[in-house]
Design an enzyme around this catalytic site. Structure first.
Site, mmCIF file in Angstrom:
data_model
loop_
_atom_site.group_PDB
_atom_site.id
_atom_site.type_symbol
_atom_site.label_atom_id
_atom_site.label_comp_id
_atom_site.label_asym_id
_atom_site.label_seq_id
_atom_site.Cartn_x
_atom_site.Cartn_y
_atom_site.Cartn_z
ATOM 1 N N ASN A 100 1.974 -5.250 -3.100
ATOM 2 C CA ASN A 100 0.574 -5.557 -2.772
ATOM 3 C C ASN A 100 -0.197 -4.269 -2.496
ATOM 4 O OD1 ASN A 100 -1.420 -7.632 -2.027
ATOM 5 N ND2 ASN A 100 -1.206 -6.907 0.078
ATOM 6 N N GLU B 195 -6.269 -10.752 -0.803
ATOM 7 C CA GLU B 195 -7.048 -10.502 0.423
ATOM 8 C C GLU B 195 -8.542 -10.472 0.103
ATOM 9 O OE1 GLU B 195 -5.607 -7.039 2.537
ATOM 10 O OE2 GLU B 195 -3.513 -7.525 2.097
ATOM 11 N N GLU C 288 0.814 -1.238 0.000
ATOM 12 C CA GLU C 288 0.000 0.000 0.000
ATOM 13 C C GLU C 288 0.842 1.280 0.000
ATOM 14 O OE1 GLU C 288 -2.736 -0.384 3.295
ATOM 15 O OE2 GLU C 288 -3.445 -2.329 2.602
ATOM 16 N N HIS D 299 -10.698 -6.233 -1.898
ATOM 17 C CA HIS D 299 -11.742 -6.057 -0.882
ATOM 18 C C HIS D 299 -12.921 -5.387 -1.576
ATOM 19 C CE1 HIS D 299 -9.122 -7.202 2.414
ATOM 20 N NE2 HIS D 299 -8.215 -6.337 2.006
HETATM 21 O O1 G3I Z 1 -5.093 -7.923 19.291
HETATM 22 C C1 G3I Z 1 -5.682 -6.702 19.768
HETATM 23 C C2 G3I Z 1 -6.478 -6.964 21.011
HETATM 24 O O2 G3I Z 1 -5.630 -7.415 22.040
HETATM 25 C C3 G3I Z 1 -7.208 -5.679 21.406
HETATM 26 O O3 G3I Z 1 -8.046 -5.928 22.480
HETATM 27 C C4 G3I Z 1 -8.034 -5.150 20.257
HETATM 28 C C5 G3I Z 1 -8.696 -3.808 20.573
HETATM 29 O O4 G3I Z 1 -8.916 -3.054 19.427
HETATM 30 O O5 G3I Z 1 -7.193 -4.962 19.142
HETATM 31 C C6 G3I Z 1 -6.581 -6.151 18.700
HETATM 32 O O6 G3I Z 1 -5.788 -5.864 17.571
HETATM 33 C C7 G3I Z 1 -6.483 -5.607 16.368
HETATM 34 C C8 G3I Z 1 -5.992 -6.585 15.317
HETATM 35 O O7 G3I Z 1 -6.568 -6.287 14.077
HETATM 36 C C9 G3I Z 1 -6.332 -8.026 15.676
HETATM 37 O O8 G3I Z 1 -7.716 -8.222 15.695
HETATM 38 C C10 G3I Z 1 -6.176 -4.181 15.928
HETATM 39 O O9 G3I Z 1 -6.758 -3.269 16.846
HETATM 40 C C11 G3I Z 1 -6.720 -3.931 14.553
HETATM 41 O O10 G3I Z 1 -6.275 -2.674 14.093
HETATM 42 C C12 G3I Z 1 -6.205 -5.005 13.611
HETATM 43 O O11 G3I Z 1 -6.810 -4.797 12.338
HETATM 44 C C13 G3I Z 1 -6.173 -5.422 11.259
HETATM 45 C C14 G3I Z 1 -5.904 -4.369 10.201
HETATM 46 O O12 G3I Z 1 -5.310 -5.008 9.060
HETATM 47 C C15 G3I Z 1 -4.949 -3.313 10.683
HETATM 48 O O13 G3I Z 1 -4.615 -2.424 9.700
HETATM 49 C C16 G3I Z 1 -7.079 -6.490 10.723
HETATM 50 O O14 G3I Z 1 -7.193 -7.556 11.669
HETATM 51 C C17 G3I Z 1 -6.509 -7.061 9.410
HETATM 52 O O15 G3I Z 1 -7.472 -7.878 8.804
HETATM 53 C C18 G3I Z 1 -6.200 -5.918 8.461
HETATM 54 O O16 G3I Z 1 -5.630 -6.459 7.299
HETATM 55 C C19 G3I Z 1 -5.310 -5.507 6.282
HETATM 56 C C20 G3I Z 1 -4.099 -6.045 5.547
HETATM 57 O O17 G3I Z 1 -3.064 -6.281 6.453
HETATM 58 C C21 G3I Z 1 -3.659 -5.050 4.463
HETATM 59 N N1 G3I Z 1 -4.748 -4.723 3.582
HETATM 60 C C22 G3I Z 1 -5.972 -4.301 4.218
HETATM 61 C C23 G3I Z 1 -6.427 -5.320 5.247
HETATM 62 C C24 G3I Z 1 -7.758 -4.938 5.841
HETATM 63 O O18 G3I Z 1 -7.679 -3.754 6.569
#
Ligand code: G3I
Length: 459
Positions: A216, A281, A173, A252
């Site tokens: 990517n 993804e 990105e 997406h």
């Molecule tokens: O693990 C913590 C947890 O301990 C806490 O209680 C909770 C509270 O918010 O957060 C948890 O972490 C989160 C993590 O996902 C695991 O669930 C983060 O806040 C959250 O920001 C994170 O989001 C991820 C996101 O990327 C971050 O940018 C998503 O799971 C993940 O699916 C997403 O994936 C991205 C790709 O890497 C790149 N392309 C876009 C895609 C979708 O956004």
């Protein structure tokens, strides 16, 4: 008199032969049950899965995986049965693996890689250099230090996983959304300039020469200003010998950003530059037939491009999707395969989407209880001559009848509320000839007629 080659005496008369065979079938069923999930899922491998349907077309079919769900048996059994590649959803990102400078923590990512390897699945590495999920210390570095830290990060992480990753998202990105075609502002872009991207790729090639190196991004799935900017970068890299092997298209999709009509053409123009393309993804918000059609179209677009080497969906089940409320994945919250699942198998030329091949099933219906004002119906689903991994049966009631309860299945409803499409709720895997049942309560509202039971569709 008939003798078998091992002398067990004369063959029994036909009736006794039938009973003996039945006893053998029952004994086998008992053994399978005694063997638990392992034995059943071994049987299910005979049926078409996402991984096997894609493999028949020379592609992998992967999913994002979160380490904290690997203790959930339904999650793991669906993962292990269906997918041939995994991408750690968050566990290989910079904040997870190098939370403080030069101090690496690979525990959660290692857990996913070991699981994948033990099941013969490939692993996509995601991601080395990205502006997001970047620990604070990185943004605080000066230019020279940042360059050293970026190259050290790439080198350490790739060497840790050397030989275990089929493709790495080296840079993620790096372009702005919209029509500017410009690079996105980030610590890397702002301090190192646009050259950080090629520097990252050169460092990555040195760290693990066998891994495919991908760029990517999202909103690059159709031909548009952003994808054209990426295209021009890849073209430039290829012309100057900067090492790049693949481009990832995140894909997406939702109603505001549907599968583009020129998706295949866009993938093809990148492939024509001499790189592989991968759908990295994939998720598509929606439900039912329209979601299924979109998923089928994505698979067809990939199959239409010989260098489209595989598809990864961004999660196993709707309940853990980053867009959970949009139900964008192939399995619902109960791990029941959705119509989109059948569409994917079918687009790969497999046996889903209404049968074909050997996956078949049949249904029988009985009324198991009735009382003044209601009755219970039971539908028994029996697999045909090969094991199946899913089934679908439509049950139609006559208004003003209403279905008030269901069990042992996962129902969806048409807009009239009269047609219930039932799918498995953990009981989709049936060995050849094996049966399962689901049930429902009908409130008669004065009409006691039996429901119409549609044909059984197997996958
Ligand atoms: O693990 C913590 C947890 O301990 C806490 O209680 C909770 C509270 O918010 O957060 C948890 O972490 C989160 C993590 O996902 C695991 O669930 C983060 O806040 C959250 O920001 C994170 O989001 C991820 C996101 O990327 C971050 O940018 C998503 O799971 C993940 O699916 C997403 O994936 C991205 C790709 O890497 C790149 N392309 C876009 C895609 C979708 O956004």
């Amino acid at each position: 008199m008939i003798f078998t080659s091992v002398d067990r005496g004369p063959a029994p008369p036909p009736r006794r032969r039938f009973l003996a065979r039945r006893a053998l079938v029952l004994a086998t069923a008992g053994l399978l049950a005694a063997g638990g999930v392992g034995a059943l899922s071994d049987t299910a491998h005979a049926a078409t899965t996402l991984g096997s349907a894609a493999a028949a077309q020379g592609r992998y079919f992967g999913t994002a995986v979160a380490a904290n769900h690997l203790g959930e048996s339904a999650y793991v059994s669906t993962l292990d049965r269906e997918f041939s590649s995994v991408t750690p959803e968050n566990e290989m990102k910079w904040d997870a693996v190098e939370p403080s400078r030069n101090s690496f923590s690979f525990g959660s990512a290692d857990q996913i890689v070991s699981h994948a390897q033990s099941k013969g699945m490939k692993v996509r590495g995601h991601t080395l250099v990205w502006h997001s999920q970047l620990p604070g210390w990185v943004a605080g570095l000066g230019t020279a230090d940042l360059r050293t830290a970026m190259n050290n990060h790439i080198t350490q992480v790739m060497q840790h996983y050397k030989g275990k990753i089929h493709s790495w998202d080296v840079v993620n990105e790096a372009f702005q959304d919209g029509n500017s075609g410009a690079r996105r502002s980030s610590p890397f872009q702002d301090k190192l300039g646009s050259g950080f991207i090629e520097e990252a790729f050169r460092t990555a090639r040195a760290a693990d020469p066998a891994a495919k190196l991908c760029y990517n991004d999202y909103n690059t799935d159709g031909v548009n200003a952003k994808s054209t900017a990426v295209y021009n970068m890849v073209k430039d890299f290829k012309s100057r010998g900067v090492p790049i092997d693949c481009v990832g298209f995140q894909s997406h999709f939702n109603s505001a950003s549907p599968v583009p009509a020129d998706y295949r053409a866009n993938l093809q123009r990148f492939a024509d530059l001499g790189v592989d393309v991968q759908i990295t993804e994939l998720d598509i918000e929606g439900s039912g037939a329209s979601q299924a059609t979109s998923y089928g179209n994505v698979v067809k677009a990939c199959l239409g491009v010989s260098r489209c080497t595989g598809i990864t969906v961004w999660g196993v089940t709707d309940k853990y999707s980053w867009r959970s409320s949009g139900t964008p994945l192939l399995f619902d919250g109960n791990y029941a395969a959705k119509p989109a699942y059948d569409a994917v198998i079918s687009a790969f030329g497999g046996t889903g989407g209404g049968g074909g091949g050997n996956a078949t099933c049949s249904v029988s219906y009985s009324r198991t209880a009735s009382w003044n004002g209601g009755f219970n119906g039971q539908v028994t689903v029996t697999a045909g001559s090969t094991a199946i991994s899913g089934w679908t049966v439509a049950v139609t009631v006559t208004p003003p009848q209403k279905v008030s309860a269901t069990w042992n299945g996962s129902p969806t409803w048409d807009s009239s509320g009269n047609v219930m499409t039932m799918r498995p709720n953990g009981n989709g895997n049936l060995a050849a000839g094996a049966s399962t049942s689901f049930g429902f309560t009908v409130m008669t509202n004065g009409n006691t007629s039996a429901p119409a039971i549609g044909n059984c569709t197997a996958s």
